[in-house]
Design a protein around this motif. Structure first.
Motif, PDB file in Angstrom:
ATOM      1  N   GLU A   9     -35.284  19.345  28.246  1.00 33.27           N
ATOM      2  CA  GLU A   9     -35.252  20.275  27.117  1.00 33.27           C
ATOM      3  C   GLU A   9     -33.848  20.529  26.585  1.00 33.27           C
ATOM      4  O   GLU A   9     -33.680  21.253  25.602  1.00 33.27           O
ATOM      5  CB  GLU A   9     -35.936  21.585  27.522  1.00 33.27           C
ATOM      6  CG  GLU A   9     -37.420  21.387  27.821  1.00 33.27           C
ATOM      7  CD  GLU A   9     -38.181  22.681  27.979  1.00 33.27           C
ATOM      8  OE1 GLU A   9     -37.549  23.707  28.289  1.00 33.27           O
ATOM      9  OE2 GLU A   9     -39.409  22.667  27.779  1.00 33.27           O
ATOM     10  N   HIS A  10     -32.826  19.960  27.234  1.00 36.82           N
ATOM     11  CA  HIS A  10     -31.436  19.996  26.746  1.00 36.82           C
ATOM     12  C   HIS A  10     -30.843  21.400  26.736  1.00 36.82           C
ATOM     13  O   HIS A  10     -29.836  21.643  26.071  1.00 36.82           O
ATOM     14  CB  HIS A  10     -31.334  19.386  25.345  1.00 36.82           C
ATOM     15  CG  HIS A  10     -31.746  17.950  25.291  1.00 36.82           C
ATOM     16  ND1 HIS A  10     -31.738  17.228  24.118  1.00 36.82           N
ATOM     17  CD2 HIS A  10     -32.173  17.086  26.248  1.00 36.82           C
ATOM     18  CE1 HIS A  10     -32.154  15.987  24.348  1.00 36.82           C
ATOM     19  NE2 HIS A  10     -32.415  15.887  25.649  1.00 36.82           N
ATOM     20  N   LEU A  11     -31.448  22.336  27.472  1.00 39.39           N
ATOM     21  CA  LEU A  11     -30.923  23.698  27.554  1.00 39.39           C
ATOM     22  C   LEU A  11     -30.588  24.002  29.010  1.00 39.39           C
ATOM     23  O   LEU A  11     -31.478  24.024  29.866  1.00 39.39           O
ATOM     24  CB  LEU A  11     -31.945  24.713  27.030  1.00 39.39           C
ATOM     25  CG  LEU A  11     -32.316  24.596  25.554  1.00 39.39           C
ATOM     26  CD1 LEU A  11     -33.447  25.553  25.206  1.00 39.39           C
ATOM     27  CD2 LEU A  11     -31.093  24.879  24.672  1.00 39.39           C
ATOM     28  N   GLY A  12     -29.311  24.232  29.293  1.00 40.31           N
ATOM     29  CA  GLY A  12     -28.905  24.510  30.653  1.00 40.31           C
ATOM     30  C   GLY A  12     -29.302  25.911  31.096  1.00 40.31           C
ATOM     31  O   GLY A  12     -29.212  26.867  30.333  1.00 40.31           O
ATOM     32  N   ASN A  13     -29.753  25.994  32.346  1.00 39.96           N
ATOM     33  CA  ASN A  13     -30.144  27.289  32.896  1.00 39.96           C
ATOM     34  C   ASN A  13     -30.215  27.158  34.412  1.00 39.96           C
ATOM     35  O   ASN A  13     -30.340  26.055  34.947  1.00 39.96           O
ATOM     36  CB  ASN A  13     -31.501  27.737  32.344  1.00 39.96           C
ATOM     37  CG  ASN A  13     -31.809  29.201  32.646  1.00 39.96           C
ATOM     38  OD1 ASN A  13     -30.908  29.976  32.962  1.00 39.96           O
ATOM     39  ND2 ASN A  13     -33.080  29.566  32.564  1.00 39.96           N
ATOM     40  N   SER A  14     -30.118  28.267  35.107  1.00 38.00           N
ATOM     41  CA  SER A  14     -30.243  28.248  36.559  1.00 38.00           C
ATOM     42  C   SER A  14     -30.678  29.614  37.036  1.00 38.00           C
ATOM     43  O   SER A  14     -30.539  30.620  36.317  1.00 38.00           O
ATOM     44  CB  SER A  14     -28.919  27.856  37.223  1.00 38.00           C
ATOM     45  OG  SER A  14     -27.912  28.811  36.941  1.00 38.00           O
TER      46      SER A  14
ATOM     47  N   ALA B 237     -27.956  18.553  27.985  1.00 40.22           N
ATOM     48  CA  ALA B 237     -27.865  17.134  27.637  1.00 40.22           C
ATOM     49  C   ALA B 237     -26.406  16.690  27.622  1.00 40.22           C
ATOM     50  O   ALA B 237     -25.551  17.357  27.030  1.00 40.22           O
ATOM     51  CB  ALA B 237     -28.500  16.874  26.274  1.00 40.22           C
ATOM     52  N   LEU B 238     -26.127  15.570  28.271  1.00 37.46           N
ATOM     53  CA  LEU B 238     -24.767  15.042  28.280  1.00 37.46           C
ATOM     54  C   LEU B 238     -24.386  14.511  26.901  1.00 37.46           C
ATOM     55  O   LEU B 238     -23.255  14.686  26.441  1.00 37.46           O
ATOM     56  CB  LEU B 238     -24.649  13.933  29.318  1.00 37.46           C
ATOM     57  CG  LEU B 238     -23.258  13.316  29.496  1.00 37.46           C
ATOM     58  CD1 LEU B 238     -22.253  14.361  29.949  1.00 37.46           C
ATOM     59  CD2 LEU B 238     -23.320  12.160  30.496  1.00 37.46           C
ATOM     60  N   GLN B 239     -25.347  13.871  26.227  1.00 34.64           N
ATOM     61  CA  GLN B 239     -25.127  13.339  24.880  1.00 34.64           C
ATOM     62  C   GLN B 239     -26.308  13.753  23.996  1.00 34.64           C
ATOM     63  O   GLN B 239     -27.186  12.945  23.724  1.00 34.64           O
ATOM     64  CB  GLN B 239     -24.984  11.814  24.915  1.00 34.64           C
ATOM     65  CG  GLN B 239     -23.756  11.338  25.685  1.00 34.64           C
ATOM     66  CD  GLN B 239     -23.681   9.828  25.762  1.00 34.64           C
ATOM     67  OE1 GLN B 239     -24.637   9.160  26.146  1.00 34.64           O
ATOM     68  NE2 GLN B 239     -22.537   9.282  25.386  1.00 34.64           N
ATOM     69  N   PRO B 240     -26.346  15.010  23.545  1.00 37.19           N
ATOM     70  CA  PRO B 240     -27.504  15.488  22.784  1.00 37.19           C
ATOM     71  C   PRO B 240     -27.627  14.787  21.433  1.00 37.19           C
ATOM     72  O   PRO B 240     -26.622  14.565  20.753  1.00 37.19           O
ATOM     73  CB  PRO B 240     -27.208  16.980  22.607  1.00 37.19           C
ATOM     74  CG  PRO B 240     -25.722  17.089  22.718  1.00 37.19           C
ATOM     75  CD  PRO B 240     -25.317  16.029  23.703  1.00 37.19           C
ATOM     76  N   PRO B 241     -28.860  14.436  21.056  1.00 34.65           N
ATOM     77  CA  PRO B 241     -29.050  13.784  19.754  1.00 34.65           C
ATOM     78  C   PRO B 241     -28.891  14.736  18.579  1.00 34.65           C
ATOM     79  O   PRO B 241     -28.613  14.311  17.460  1.00 34.65           O
ATOM     80  CB  PRO B 241     -30.484  13.241  19.848  1.00 34.65           C
ATOM     81  CG  PRO B 241     -31.162  14.153  20.822  1.00 34.65           C
ATOM     82  CD  PRO B 241     -30.108  14.547  21.819  1.00 34.65           C
TER      83      PRO B 241
ATOM     84  N   ALA C 120     -26.039  19.809  16.148  1.00 36.58           N
ATOM     85  CA  ALA C 120     -25.617  21.188  16.380  1.00 36.58           C
ATOM     86  C   ALA C 120     -25.639  21.580  17.862  1.00 36.58           C
ATOM     87  O   ALA C 120     -25.222  22.682  18.215  1.00 36.58           O
ATOM     88  CB  ALA C 120     -26.522  22.143  15.605  1.00 36.58           C
ATOM     89  N   SER C 121     -26.113  20.687  18.722  1.00 36.62           N
ATOM     90  CA  SER C 121     -26.241  21.015  20.143  1.00 36.62           C
ATOM     91  C   SER C 121     -24.928  20.797  20.881  1.00 36.62           C
ATOM     92  O   SER C 121     -24.117  19.946  20.507  1.00 36.62           O
ATOM     93  CB  SER C 121     -27.340  20.161  20.783  1.00 36.62           C
ATOM     94  OG  SER C 121     -28.591  20.423  20.187  1.00 36.62           O
ATOM     95  N   ASP C 122     -24.733  21.565  21.925  1.00 36.21           N
ATOM     96  CA  ASP C 122     -23.553  21.424  22.765  1.00 36.21           C
ATOM     97  C   ASP C 122     -23.838  20.453  23.906  1.00 36.21           C
ATOM     98  O   ASP C 122     -24.872  20.561  24.573  1.00 36.21           O
ATOM     99  CB  ASP C 122     -23.139  22.772  23.351  1.00 36.21           C
ATOM    100  CG  ASP C 122     -22.673  23.747  22.275  1.00 36.21           C
ATOM    101  OD1 ASP C 122     -22.078  23.284  21.289  1.00 36.21           O
ATOM    102  OD2 ASP C 122     -22.920  24.958  22.437  1.00 36.21           O
ATOM    103  N   ALA C 123     -22.922  19.516  24.126  1.00 33.65           N
ATOM    104  CA  ALA C 123     -23.047  18.604  25.261  1.00 33.65           C
ATOM    105  C   ALA C 123     -22.628  19.330  26.538  1.00 33.65           C
ATOM    106  O   ALA C 123     -21.847  20.277  26.505  1.00 33.65           O
ATOM    107  CB  ALA C 123     -22.178  17.371  25.044  1.00 33.65           C
ATOM    108  N   GLY C 124     -23.170  18.879  27.650  1.00 34.94           N
ATOM    109  CA  GLY C 124     -22.804  19.534  28.894  1.00 34.94           C
ATOM    110  C   GLY C 124     -23.274  18.764  30.108  1.00 34.94           C
ATOM    111  O   GLY C 124     -24.054  17.814  30.001  1.00 34.94           O
ATOM    112  N   PHE C 125     -22.769  19.158  31.250  1.00 30.93           N
ATOM    113  CA  PHE C 125     -23.245  18.622  32.528  1.00 30.93           C
ATOM    114  C   PHE C 125     -23.064  19.714  33.568  1.00 30.93           C
ATOM    115  O   PHE C 125     -22.419  20.739  33.313  1.00 30.93           O
ATOM    116  CB  PHE C 125     -22.492  17.340  32.919  1.00 30.93           C
ATOM    117  CG  PHE C 125     -21.021  17.536  33.160  1.00 30.93           C
ATOM    118  CD1 PHE C 125     -20.533  17.828  34.426  1.00 30.93           C
ATOM    119  CD2 PHE C 125     -20.110  17.422  32.111  1.00 30.93           C
ATOM    120  CE1 PHE C 125     -19.178  18.010  34.644  1.00 30.93           C
ATOM    121  CE2 PHE C 125     -18.750  17.593  32.317  1.00 30.93           C
ATOM    122  CZ  PHE C 125     -18.283  17.888  33.585  1.00 30.93           C
ATOM    123  N   SER C 126     -23.647  19.522  34.729  1.00 26.98           N
ATOM    124  CA  SER C 126     -23.622  20.550  35.757  1.00 26.98           C
ATOM    125  C   SER C 126     -23.089  20.008  37.078  1.00 26.98           C
ATOM    126  O   SER C 126     -23.319  18.844  37.409  1.00 26.98           O
ATOM    127  CB  SER C 126     -25.054  21.097  35.986  1.00 26.98           C
ATOM    128  OG  SER C 126     -25.613  21.578  34.794  1.00 26.98           O
TER     129      SER C 126
END
Length: 206
Positions: free
Chosen positions: A162-167, A185-189, A192-198
């Motif tokens: 879902e490309h939304l980080g949460n924990s 998502a590391l490389q969101p399509p 306007a989305s923010d890329a990220g990793f955990s």
């Protein structure tokens, strides 16, 4: 690994983008409809083989990079085990994308979690579950058993899609305490989305 002198372990869970869905496979589509209509069909190995045929490239690649090599391997679930500072770590990877379609309808995935009762109930110091699709993508008949079994067996459940980080931490009567980590998502399509990793750090002394 070269810098620290410590082993690096690699696990991966397939998602819908790891499936070759174009052009559509009419036989596979028919099998998926049969599983959606009658979830017990997910116990049929011939149907599983038909649905996972679109993941051939994923399986070839993953087997070349997964470390340590998987044990208890099936095309729906496999496990990896290793030890860190005397603590046994088990990673159970679920192939939730075995029924993925284009477009992906929400609430229709089925996963026969009861097939893997023995593998999931084996003791471990830390037990992680990797699964691409979070629980809200499964059918009602599959959702409750899957959620209960994973939360009961696993220290933490790691998901994505879902490309939304949460924990967070779950405390409930049926399955006790467990953690969940939902990956961005590391490389969101989406532009306007923010890329990220955990990065998750587990204290093995607790």
């Amino acid at each position: 690994e070269k810098e620290t002198g410590r082993p690096v372990y690699v696990s991966m869970a397939p998602g819908n983008h790891d499936c070759v869905l174009v052009p559509p496979d009419i036989v596979r589509e028919t099998v998926i409809q049969a599983v959606v209509a009658t979830p017990s069909n997910a116990e049929n190995e011939a149907m599983v083989e038909a649905c996972t045929s679109v993941q051939k490239s994923f399986f070839e690649f993953s087997r070349s990079v997964m470390t340590p090599p998987p044990i208890n391997f099936s095309k729906l679930l496999w496990q990896q085990e290793f030890e860190v500072r005397g603590t046994q770590i088990r990673i159970s990877t679920l192939n939730a994308a075995w029924m993925s379609r284009l477009p992906e309808p929400q609430g229709q995935l089925v996963f026969p979690i009861n097939r893997f009762e023995e593998e999931l109930s084996a003791p471990a110091g830390v037990h992680l579950a990797l699964v691409h699709h979070p629980f809200n993508w499964y059918s009602q008949t599959a959702y409750h058993n899957l959620r209960k079994r994973l939360r009961l067996s696993c220290t933490a459940i790691l998901s994505g899609h879902e490309h939304l980080g949460n924990s967070g931490k779950i405390d409930e009567q049926l399955s006790g305490s467990s953690l969940f980590f939902e990956a961005p998502a590391l490389q969101p399509p989406e532009a306007a989305s923010d890329a990220g990793f955990s990065i998750h750090v587990f204290d093995l002394e607790l």
